[in-house]
Design an enzyme around this catalytic site. Structure first.
Site, short mmCIF file in Angstrom:
data_model
loop_
_atom_site.label_atom_id
_atom_site.label_comp_id
_atom_site.label_asym_id
_atom_site.label_seq_id
_atom_site.Cartn_x
_atom_site.Cartn_y
_atom_site.Cartn_z
N LYS A 43 38.03 105.13 -56.06
CA LYS A 43 37.66 104.50 -54.93
C LYS A 43 38.78 104.14 -54.04
CE LYS A 43 34.44 100.66 -53.87
NZ LYS A 43 33.41 99.43 -54.55
N SER B 133 28.73 99.47 -53.47
CA SER B 133 29.35 100.14 -52.53
C SER B 133 30.30 101.23 -53.00
CB SER B 133 30.48 99.14 -52.06
OG SER B 133 31.22 98.52 -53.20
N SER C 226 28.70 96.57 -57.35
CA SER C 226 29.09 97.76 -56.85
C SER C 226 29.44 98.96 -57.92
CB SER C 226 30.26 97.51 -55.90
OG SER C 226 29.66 97.18 -54.60
#
Ligand code: GLN
Length: 477
Positions: free
Chosen positions: A79, A154, A178
């Site tokens: 990420k 997210s 997330s």
């Protein structure tokens, strides 16, 4: 090569036995990314040179007949909130649009030390703020199961990349859900470890008392392997805990018979989609069938979790994001005449709407006169939430809940309604506030073939038990 059928152990074994090479494995994943990612949008940056160098290193180990480390040759994605030396890291934001970090996030360094091949950086909501990945400054991510829907957020890029076989595993971060919510939306496994279990060094901070790094994978076993590689004390993060890291794979295989699993009515009330409820209830029944005892528990302060989270998280974010001022690194507005104008314009152009909303909310909650009414109050309610779990864990070993009240929603469906977006986090933020670990494991589909996630919450530093329950469920399913 059938990337879909590959697991971490199978990939490592194939490289070790020279049935394939780490290099051709990485190339197969890059070919898949090239073909699939234009319509998904999971990757923001590819790190081909770094990946192929590491793959060559693993290949030469295997060629010499040496034993590969636990993730030897395994292609993973990261990420884009974790910094990577020499590889652009944006946190999904324009303000870091051309930021090339001079150092590596500890979790990434540990994965590479364990032999993993870092394919690239994965799309996410800007500074990890969001539940749909639509707050990325670059482009939205589409859910591989239905391109008209969001992948969750997210860590939407992380979940989508694993679901679409564009990475064998990925790292995500969880501040309010997330990792678990996108895992649930995309039909993969997502594990949020205990606060302090994994170093946050090199994780671009959103809310420091909540942020955690964890794996998104296709199987529970893969999640156990990745967690083992990244967990443990790190002198670079004073909040990382000096707690021994168990052999999660061995622990996970212990029988679940006679484990006590709590079910809290507060997680099955109004707002829970009926199809999600049905899948989760069936999953609970299946675990009962495996010999677990299902015990009703109560978590009475659950209804206050969302407002509490959105005060604590925004307050901490407003402070953490003050460092982005256009001076030392990141985007700088060119047209300013004074220093303060340069700050203002850099932040105005560099941050997106949701990030600005959070900074304003957080600054307000911390300001003189409102601090007691909001921030201090929120901290007190946070303690009540911690106690809710402490009470429940006196009688049960883990708690079962839905991960999200609904399956993946449509792109655009909630973007103009931040409040309804925030409510999507209702079942995940409690564990973040309490510091406990949680895992989401796929547990069925809706009529529209959208994945549903079962969430399993555990005691502090007891990832082993939630992995064990998740693994038992996966085996029985
Ligand atoms: N959706 C939540 C938020 O927008 C959670 C984000 C996260 O876990 N990083 O704050």
């Amino acid at each position: 090569m059938d990337l879909n059928a590959l697991t971490i152990e199978a990939a490592r074994a194939a490289v070790q036995a020279r049935r394939t090479t780490a290099t051709s494995l990485a190339e197969a994943f890059y070919a898949k990314i090239e073909k699939t990612d234009p319509e998904i949008g999971a990757y923001l940056t590819l790190s081909k040179d770094r990946a192929l160098e590491q793959a060559a290193r693993m290949d030469s180990l295997a060629a010499k007949g040496e034993e590969l480390p636990p993730l030897g040759g395994v292609p993973i994605g990261i990420k884009d909130v974790m910094v990577t030396r020499g590889v652009r890291t944006t946190a999904g934001s324009k303000i870091l649009g051309n930021y090339i970090p001079p150092y590596d996030c500890t979790a990434v360094a540990r994965l590479e030390a364990a032999g993993a091949v870092v394919l690239g950086k994965l799309n996410c909501d800007e500074f990890a703020m969001g539940s749909s990945n639509e707050n990325s400054a670059w482009r939205p991510v589409h859910n591989p199961r239905d391109l008209s829907r969001v992948p969750g957020g997210s860590s939407g890029g992380s979940a989508a990349a694993v679901a679409a076989d564009m990475a064998l595993a990925a790292l995500g971060s969880d501040t309010g859900g997330s990792i678990r919510q996108p895992a649930s939306f995309c039909g993969v496994v997502g594990l949020m470890p205990t606060y302090g279990r994994v170093s946050r060094y090199g994780l671009i901070a959103f809310a420091s008392s909540l942020d955690r790094i964890g794996p998104l994978t296709k199987t529970v076993r893969d999640a156990a392997i990745v967690l083992r590689a990244i967990a443990g004390r790190d002198p670079m993060d004073a909040t990382s805990a000096e707690v021994p890291v168990p052999d999660y794979v061995a622990e996970m295989e212990k029988p679940v018979r006679e484990l006590k699993l709590g079910v809290a009515k507060e997680y099955f009330g109004e707002g829970l989609d009926s199809e999600v409820r049905k899948s989760v209830e069936a999953a609970i029944q299946r675990l009962a069938g495996s010999g677990c005892e299902i015990v009703p528990v109560s978590l009475p302060h659950t209804e206050y979790a969302i407002p509490t989270y959105y005060i604590v998280a925004t307050a901490e974010a407003s402070s953490n994001l003050a460092r982005f001022d256009g001076v030392r690194y990141g985007y700088r507005a060119r047209d300013a005449r004074t220093l303060s104008e340069m700050y203002r314009r850099s932040r105005d152009h560099g941050f997106g709407a949701e990030v600005k909303r959070r900074i304003m909310l957080g600054t307000y909650a911390l300001s003189a006169g409102y601090y007691d009414a909001y921030y201090l109050k929120a901290q007190r309610v946070r303690t009540l939430l911690v106690r809710d779990f402490e009470e429940a864990f006196k009688t049960v070993d883990a708690i079962l809940t839905p991960t999200s009240p609904t399956a993946a929603f449509k792109l655009g469906e909630k973007v103009d309604d931040p409040l309804s977006m925030y409510l999507a986090d209702i079942f995940t933020v409690t564990a973040d506030l309490a510091g406990i670990p949680g895992i989401s494991v796929p547990c069925g589909e809706t009529k529209e073939n959208l994945p549903v996630g079962l969430q399993i919450l555990g005691k502090h530093f007891d990832e082993a038990t939630i992995l064990r329950v998740a693994h038992a469920y996966e085996q029985a399913a």
